[in-house]
Enzyme design. Structure first.
Site, mmCIF file in Angstrom:
data_model
loop_
_atom_site.group_PDB
_atom_site.id
_atom_site.type_symbol
_atom_site.label_atom_id
_atom_site.label_comp_id
_atom_site.label_asym_id
_atom_site.label_seq_id
_atom_site.Cartn_x
_atom_site.Cartn_y
_atom_site.Cartn_z
ATOM 1 N N GLY A 15 24.087 25.723 -7.539
ATOM 2 C CA GLY A 15 23.447 25.021 -7.102
ATOM 3 C C GLY A 15 22.050 25.469 -6.610
ATOM 4 N NE ARG A 43 17.166 8.567 0.644
ATOM 5 C CZ ARG A 43 17.158 9.643 0.302
ATOM 6 N NH1 ARG A 43 18.195 10.239 0.261
ATOM 7 N NH2 ARG A 43 16.839 9.996 -0.195
ATOM 8 N NE ARG A 81 20.173 14.250 2.337
ATOM 9 C CZ ARG A 81 19.358 13.363 1.402
ATOM 10 N NH1 ARG A 81 18.315 14.360 1.234
ATOM 11 N NH2 ARG A 81 19.758 13.341 0.003
ATOM 12 C CG LEU A 122 15.580 18.902 -3.347
ATOM 13 C CD1 LEU A 122 13.987 18.722 -3.943
ATOM 14 C CD2 LEU A 122 16.211 20.563 -4.337
#
Lengths: 231, 554
Positions: B11, B269, B364, B370
């Site tokens: 990845g 979130r 997070r 990323l």
């Protein structure tokens, strides 16, 4: 619903799911009927490129295809089958390296405008699922054809203002590359991302002419020739 | 063939680490269980954070503050400083190697606001940011001499005799069914997260099964903060497929069945997920509404979201509401590493979602994963290369010394080979015993895998308490003790995905126990870990949960 899957022999399965994707059907068969059914999958949302296969002779992503009663499922074409619906993509993916599908950066990266961005935004959506490669009829006559996804990748980079050596890429796709394509458009019809490698190949032909290359298929007679058969 | 550095996982984090180690002159091999572009990174949609200020005023300091705040007290300030201050350079590097970022009218990289951010900070490439970054990195790897070994599943790490340093890995070659051993004194794990413990209640790809964390702890490394699992507020209701936070960043609303908004959509979130959960528990259905953004905007900025909603939910977000629910999305916990990305096992490095660099803490921020894989991928690759150079020098020195006494060389080599032979036999035995054992399967592991996912979503989900966690632990321990009654029906050696899925499942069970024991001990609420019986943050738990295979370290 019943579907048939090409394994060592064509095998029929029956599942009872409501409006399922092909991947859901395969998962159902594997976990409840036959643990040995073999296929690849990953993101289940059409972006990782793992689950390309053929349904009724047309390439699809299993996770993005809604199953119809009587569908016949087969592995991708033009690649060695490892088992059931899993193929070996090493050679296919190897054409990327052979086609120099990367950016040669410049010392100072130029600024890009929104128009520059549009030039290859679509081509950079490619997920390397190999559907186009599977659909391509050229492999029947030329196993070394660099192929639709690698050539789209070449277009992505030669059309990018940041590329320092576009000619190097144009040079390398002359042999077993853009002129071997028959422009049949099969690759475009099966691309799950709406990319047309055929159109990219045509644009690469234009660029090649700008770099002084000509279509080798027309060069035998020399001079002006608009495609009359050569004998 | 001699390899200086092995990278496990292809990845974003693995590819960046490989590129950087290679640039330092190392012979690098990447081992992946699929092909290099199949990873979870391809699914990242929203963007990559960097305080460039291209779309509104911003500063590195604000990025640091926002990240720290969202981490809720359990993050390393130094690591966050490093992450955020390296961000502009990281994005510049991605731009220089050809990532097709979206642009502003002023020819700058376009940026948008994600949850918990004080400014439009996420650089994006439509809503295919992860895909385009991943493929560009893959192309860079093709430009190098890095070796890629596909279709190889990580079984175990191999340690030196004193257990203090790593000396290689064993993998199952999926195509041949053979166990292969690759020797190297430097191994970088970049194997991704473990959110598939939640099975269908996760946005993640099916291979996100914590193979690296499980192998690491078996080899003697430590895992930390495993109880912190992020739930993404907006996954499609019927399929758990991710709808990017950028839909809310662009002005999308969350609505309940009464058409009422009930939360500030751009909170971090954990908070948005809890607000949605509370509504669902009241009997509301929850929808994401982006109709007012208009078709042109949606097609330009959020083309993937429209495609996914049409395909997997059967609705067109241009003129319909998108039914959503929160599901497991990202695992903050992982392999414990020091500031050089190295574990307590010498030569074993970890990076990306599989590691815990202490930059996300208890929750997070969107756009920071990323970023993490580029910044720490580069750092891990460089540090691994430095370490490999040291080792190589050492070995050369040793060889000089040993040349004086030839007998010693022969003895030593003979001994190493014997050991390796033994290790290899043991691994092969473990792995192939699944194929050879008499068909005596009483329990279908696929059923237990689904049951585990349901159990975790219900009992170890957005809201937990002592009872839910303890009863889940009991069930998990029962599953573990039942493993001998499970097994694989497919006896083929060739591409046996039944076997791979069983091995993945066993890794997840191993990690499930750790997630639960961490969550039980942490009698407080912090970020993504919310205990209804301890709804407040508690200073006494402002620390990391660190474990090795013998239990709690601290």
């Amino acid at each position: 619903m019943k579907i048939k899957i090409q394994r060592q022999r064509l095998t029929e399965y029956e599942v009872n799911l409501k409006n399922p994707t092909l991947l859901e059907v395969l998962n159902e068969i594997k976990t409840t009927q036959d643990n040995s059914l073999t296929y690849s999958s990953g993101c289940k949302s059409s972006v990782c490129g793992s689950c390309a296969m053929r349904v009724n002779s047309k390439e699809v992503l299993a996770c993005g295809y809604k199953v119809q009663d009587g569908d016949i499922i087969e592995p991708l074409n033009n690649m060695p089958i490892i088992r059931d619906l899993v193929v070996n993509m090493d050679k296919a993916l190897g054409f990327n390296k052979k086609s120099i599908t990367w950016l040669n950066p410049q010392a100072n990266t130029p600024e890009l405008s929104q128009d520059d961005e549009k030039r290859n935004a679509l081509q950079s959506d490619c997920i390397l699922c190999s559907s186009c490669y599977s659909s391509c009829p050229v492999y029947a006559v030329n196993e070394e054809f660099k192929g639709p996804f690698s050539l789209t990748r070449v277009f992505k980079y030669v059309s990018d203002k940041r590329e320092a050596k576009p000619k190097e890429k144009i040079d390398v796709i002359q042999l077993n590359g853009i002129w071997d394509c028959t422009l049949c458009n099969e690759c475009t019809l099966v691309c799950p991302q709406g990319i047309s490698s055929k159109a990219d190949i045509e644009k690469l032909r234009m660029k090649s002419i700008q770099f002084g290359y000509s279509d080798p298929n027309f060069s035998i007679g020399g001079g002006l020739d608009f495609g009359a058969p050569q004998f | 063939m001699k390899r200086d550095i092995l990278v496990i996982g292809a990845g974003g984090a693995g590819l960046v680490a490989a590129l950087n180690a290679h640039e330092k002159g190392m012979k690098v091999t990447i081992i992946t269980k699929d092909y290099p572009t199949r990873s979870q990174t391809s699914m990242a949609q929203g963007g990559i954070n960097a305080a460039l200020g291209n779309a509104g005023e911003d500063s590195v300091q604000s990025h640091i503050e926002n990240t720290l705040k969202s981490a809720q007290g359990i993050a390393s300030e130094d690591a966050i400083n490093y992450l955020c201050s390296s961000a502009p350079q990281a994005v510049e590097w991605l731009n220089s190697i050809g990532v097709q970022f979206s642009r502003t009218k002023e020819n700058k990289i376009a940026q948008r606001t994600l949850g918990g951010a004080s400014a439009p900070r996420a650089c994006y490439a439509q809503d295919y940011t992860g895909l385009k970054i991943l493929h560009t990195l893959y192309d860079r790897v093709l430009a190098s001499e890095i070796e890629i070994l596909s279709d190889r599943y990580l079984l175990d790490l191999i340690n030196s005799q004193d257990k203090k340093s790593v000396c290689g890995v064993s993998v199952l070659n999926k195509r041949t069914g053979e166990v292969e051993v690759y020797e190297s004194r430097v191994v970088i794990l970049a194997t991704g997260g473990y959110a598939r413990v939640y099975d269908k209640h996760s946005t993640n790809a099916v291979g996100t099964t914590g193979d690296g964390q499980a192998a690491a702890i078996r080899a003697g490394a430590r895992l930390s903060d495993m109880e912190f699992v992020q739930f993404h507020p907006t996954a499609l209701k019927s399929s758990s497929i991710l709808i990017s936070e950028s839909a809310r960043g662009a002005g999308g609303y969350l609505l309940n069945s009464k058409n009422e908004r009930f939360v500030d959509e751009l909170l971090p979130r954990d908070k948005v997920a809890r607000a949605i959960d509370a509504q669902i528990k009241k009997g509301e259905d929850i929808f994401l509404d982006i109709r007012h953004l208009g078709e042109e905007f949606i097609d330009k900025e959020l083309p993937q979201e429209r495609k996914l909603a049409l395909l997997y939910e059967g609705i067109d977000p241009v003129n319909e509401l998108i039914p959503i629910k929160p599901v497991a999305h990202y695992t903050m916990g992982g392999i414990e590493v020091d500031e050089d990305s190295q574990t307590i096992i010498k030569g074993l490095f970890a990076v990306g979602e599989c590691a815990n660099h202490r930059v996300h803490g208890a929750n997070r921020l969107g756009g920071n994963s990323l970023l993490e894989l580029v910044v720490f991928g580069a750092q891990a690759g460089e540090n691994a290369a430095e370490y490999a150079k040291e080792i190589l020098n050492q070995v050369q020195d040793d060889e000089h010394e040993i040349q004086d006494d030839e007998h010693e060389i022969q003895d030593d080599e003979g001994k190493v080979q014997d050991d390796e032979g033994e290790v290899q036999d043991k691994i092969i035995q473990n792995c192939h015993s699944e194929l050879d054992s008499e068909s005596n399967i009483e329990i279908d592991f696929y059923k237990i895998k689904a049951e585990l996912g349901d159990l975790f979503y219900k009992n170890v989900g957005i809201i937990r308490d002592k009872n839910s966690l303890e009863s889940a632990l009991k069930k998990v321990q029962k599953f573990i003790s039942d493993i001998p009654l499970m097994g694989v029906n497919d006896r083929s050696k060739i591409y046996n995905t039944n076997l791979i899925e069983f091995l993945e499942f066993k890794n997840m069970l191993e990690l499930s126990e750790l997630i639960l024991s961490g969550a039980i001990v942490r009698e407080e609420s912090r970020g993504a870990h919310f205990r209804s019986d301890f709804p407040q943050e508690d200073e006494k738990f402002k620390m990391h949960t660190i474990k090795d295979k013998n239990g709690v370290v601290s």
